[in-house]
Every structure is written in structure tokens, then in C-alpha cells.
Design a protein around this motif. Sequence first.
Motif, PDB file in Angstrom:
ATOM      1  N   ASN A 165       0.895  -1.100   0.081  1.00 43.88           N
ATOM      2  CA  ASN A 165       0.141   0.034  -0.121  1.00 43.88           C
ATOM      3  C   ASN A 165       0.713   1.254   0.069  1.00 43.88           C
ATOM      4  O   ASN A 165       0.697   2.158   0.540  1.00 43.88           O
ATOM      5  N   ILE A 166       1.857   1.099  -0.905  1.00 42.61           N
ATOM      6  CA  ILE A 166       3.027   2.232  -0.831  1.00 42.61           C
ATOM      7  C   ILE A 166       2.588   3.749  -1.174  1.00 42.61           C
ATOM      8  O   ILE A 166       3.201   4.773  -1.124  1.00 42.61           O
ATOM      9  N   ALA A 167       1.475   3.837  -2.176  1.00 41.49           N
ATOM     10  CA  ALA A 167       1.401   4.832  -2.929  1.00 41.49           C
ATOM     11  C   ALA A 167      -0.117   5.221  -2.848  1.00 41.49           C
ATOM     12  O   ALA A 167      -0.713   5.701  -3.651  1.00 41.49           O
ATOM     13  N   VAL A 168      -0.929   4.960  -1.761  1.00 40.35           N
ATOM     14  CA  VAL A 168      -2.340   5.091  -1.504  1.00 40.35           C
ATOM     15  C   VAL A 168      -2.450   6.534  -1.281  1.00 40.35           C
ATOM     16  O   VAL A 168      -3.249   7.268  -2.284  1.00 40.35           O
ATOM     17  N   HIS A 169      -1.637   7.134  -0.463  1.00 36.12           N
ATOM     18  CA  HIS A 169      -2.105   8.624  -0.078  1.00 36.12           C
ATOM     19  C   HIS A 169      -0.681   9.513  -0.479  1.00 36.12           C
ATOM     20  O   HIS A 169      -0.701  10.630  -0.588  1.00 36.12           O
ATOM     21  N   THR A 170       0.439   8.724  -0.701  1.00 36.65           N
ATOM     22  CA  THR A 170       1.611   9.615  -0.867  1.00 36.65           C
ATOM     23  C   THR A 170       1.849  10.139  -2.346  1.00 36.65           C
ATOM     24  O   THR A 170       1.130  10.006  -3.275  1.00 36.65           O
ATOM     25  N   ARG A 171       2.149  11.389  -2.200  1.00 39.13           N
ATOM     26  CA  ARG A 171       2.176  12.490  -3.295  1.00 39.13           C
ATOM     27  C   ARG A 171       3.425  13.127  -3.562  1.00 39.13           C
ATOM     28  O   ARG A 171       4.007  13.412  -2.234  1.00 39.13           O
ATOM     29  N   LEU A 172       4.115  13.195  -4.466  1.00 45.25           N
ATOM     30  CA  LEU A 172       5.279  14.307  -4.761  1.00 45.25           C
ATOM     31  C   LEU A 172       4.866  15.725  -4.070  1.00 45.25           C
ATOM     32  O   LEU A 172       3.606  16.185  -4.123  1.00 45.25           O
ATOM     33  N   TYR A 173       5.682  16.125  -3.585  1.00 49.19           N
ATOM     34  CA  TYR A 173       5.796  17.661  -3.243  1.00 49.19           C
ATOM     35  C   TYR A 173       5.252  18.468  -4.382  1.00 49.19           C
ATOM     36  O   TYR A 173       5.871  18.284  -5.792  1.00 49.19           O
TER      37      TYR A 173
END
Length: 224
Positions: free
Chosen positions: A86-94
Motif C-alpha cells: 500500500n505504498i502509494a495510496v496517499h503518498t504524493r510528490l511535493y
Amino acid sequence: MAGTVVFDLDGTLADTSADLIAAANACFAARGIDVALDPTVDALTAFHGGRAMLRAGYGRMGGDLLLPPGAEDEDYPRLLDYYGRNIAVHTRLYPGVEDALDRLLADGHIMTVCTNKPQGLAETLLTALGVRNRFAALVAADTLPVRKPDPRPYRAAVERAGGDVAASFLVGDTETDRKTAAAAGVRVALVSFGPEGEAISRLAPDALIGHFDELPDLARDWLG
């Protein structure tokens, strides 16, 4: 030789706190522990790693609850497994990351990553975020026998990318990055939009970056 810009990952290129916190909370829930870390309040803890998050959660347990011996060692691989799935569910680039990376490449700079995230997870995340191909190399927590703030991972990140340490600098967000740059004898730019915000200025970095739009001009100034 082109100059090299070395990036930390978590808290520098991307806000990964929510997915990291979710992985820790999944471990607590699996044990029936009624605690939960908050992705905003506990963001700085998240950027100190999986074990730091687990210990923070355990520390909030009620006094009548007991953990079995070795609970942290049992939960840590579970946390990594959950996070990896679940590594990029909420993660976003700045904001501004991709434009800044493109401008750096257009200016002839080499870019590389030096992170204390495990190699497999770092590769997966950068690929999921669509920017892995911007970086000539990646050195992670388990690439070498040592990790930041030891200067060897930094040097390896530069050299594996084809750069020269003397013509490089680090972009990061924590005291670990500040110490890494000092140990490697290079300049460091710390971001003020990471988990510590403007308070990161207490570390007296060579530069403070409030938005990625500022990075290409800084690279021109420092690297030519």
C-alpha cells in the motif's frame, strides 16, 4: 563534469507520512491495540522509520496492556509488508518536484537519490510516482552495510550516478541529512515544507528551500 544533485526521498521528494502511518496502525489493529498514530501530528515520527512508529504506538497503550516479548521484531516485517502493498495510496510528490527535476536535467545536472528507506521500497515508490527514470542512481538503507548519516551512502549515490562528490550537494529535510552533508563535506539545502516546517532552519543549512521552484536557480549558483 556536470554537477550532481542528491535527494533524500521521504519528506523531501514526497510526503509519505500517511501511508507509513497506515502501515503502523495496521500492526496495532492486528494486535487488538486500541491506539492509532495520526498522519499529520505524527508525521515527523513516521520519517524516523518503522520502528520509531511502532514504539510511539506501544508507548500510548494503556497501563494494563502488555506486549509479548519481541513484539517490535515481530511487527516490523509486518509493517514493511503492509507498507509495500500500500505504498502509494496517499503518498504524493511535493508541489513542483517534476518541473524542478526536468529543469535540472535540462541544465545538464545529474540527479540521484540517497535514502534510508529500504532499496526495494524506494525503487517501488519512485516508480509508482513516475519519477524513477529521472535519477541516475539510487542508494538506500540496505544498499551498503552503513546508512546515513555515514557519508559512504552519499558518496556512493554520487559516484554510481557518474558524478563527482566535490561538485554535488544534498537536498533533504532532517537532521540526518544535515549530518550526512557535513560528514561528506558538501553543502545541504533543507526543505521547509517537510515534517518540521520552518523549524528546520534551527539546523543552519547552507540554504532553505520553501518550494521546489527555487531549486534549479540554487543548483546553477552552487554547481554552475
